[in-house]
Scaffold this active site. Sequence first.
Site: not given
Ligand code: SF4
Length: 458
Positions: A150-151, A154, A163, A167, A170, A172, A348, A385, A392
């Site tokens: 995108r940038y 980078r 993972c 979380c 997240c 993603r 986000d 974001d 960002k």
């Molecule tokens: S924020 Fe998303 S990618 Fe990062 S550790 Fe947590 S679940 Fe995994």
Amino acid sequence: MSEVEELALSTPAAIKPPVDLADMAHKEFRDDDYWRVIPAYANLGTDEFNDHRFQSRNSITSLKKLQQVVGNLVPDSFYQDVEKGLALSPMSVRISPYLMSLIDWTNPATDPLRIQFLPMGSRMLPDHPELALDSLHEQEDSPVPGLTHRYADRALFLTLDTCPVYCRFCTRSYAVGLDTEEVEKVHFGAIVDRWEQVFAYIESRPELEDIVISGGDVANLKAEHIEYIGDRLLKIDHVRRMRYATKAPAIMPQKLITDTGWVDALTRVVDKGRKLHKEVVLHTHFNHPHEISDISRRGLNRLMERGIVVRNQMVLQRGVNDDVETLHLLIRRLSYINVHPYYTFVHDMVRGVEELRTTLGAALDLEKQVRGRTAGYNTPTFVLDTMGGGGKRNVHSYEHYDRETGIAVFTSPTVRPGELFYYFDPIDELDPLSAKRWHNPTERKSMLQAALDLASCP
Ligand code: SF4
């Protein structure tokens, strides 16, 4: 007279008096057998609990396992609430025994670690009407599977899609973790053939100098893969900077102590990079001071001894870290263990976590109170974001922000010049009259248009 009072008296008047020792909480690291409060861990010794293999094998991945481990520390109504939350959540559940042990099970509803990792249906709110699953449009900026470019200089390399914990917040959630009742995901396995397409793309773009090696979480890559990816990128002449992204220091610090092969592999890449005059660092993700215990301090000391720079990217979350005292303590404790508090992200626009999002206004107010408390390099930059792929932006750089409607509009001159990008405050944080306008489609359209018009005014 206390030592502090004596010292204060003997201090020349022009010098600031010493602070109250009670203000030194950032130097305190839990080193008791805190895990023994959990029925399933009551008989575990220090060595067993502080082994990353125990942590990985015994992570909580289902409601049934949660019940087996926590037992009657919480009432049945709590488990029913979690069951409802899991059914509504886009993320699967995975929590390390380390985190499980740091949750205050006498009051899980308001515990900052429970809030981040275990949904309670009764606390969840409807998503914002303008929200989408991949609201940052990472997939639209993806020239090959698992790379977001995108940038200008980078790119983000998604090496895998798993993972050590999942979380709730997240970004993603469209890709990370197992499919859930709510979401069927895009999957990026840890496959060398796929990585080769990524390397070929990076090789073909001489402007790419900075690669974020993420996922998922690189803690789940084998040691040989950490080194393979690192070596492969170091060989690309124009790649000058690399950042391995892992949440392990925050949620399973045991990995830094007992997974010697993984830490050694990372150290070798960092050392090779240094000899080539290229920077290789670790980016991590602490969100609350309770995540930092004595084992974290020891793990981070180990990285310090090996010359590995660690930076932190925290996410602002309601009820977790959206008050100035918690932020100060987190920043100071991180600084104390040599983790640079690099970024504070406004949450986000992600599905299933509306109750965690703060307003942009809250971030602006907190930033003012945080800046100046410690050195500038240890003070996080507050960013968000934007929705729709604007990237960002500094929280203060909006073109228009109305605290009543909760609509912010940003430009992104270096990523998508000439376009406007929205961010929306959570509706339940608005005053009732403004919140009501969001439920009327005509009103909503006119608020969105008015915000764009005001943002476009010269
Ligand atoms: S924020 Fe998303 S990618 Fe990062 S550790 Fe947590 S679940 Fe995994």
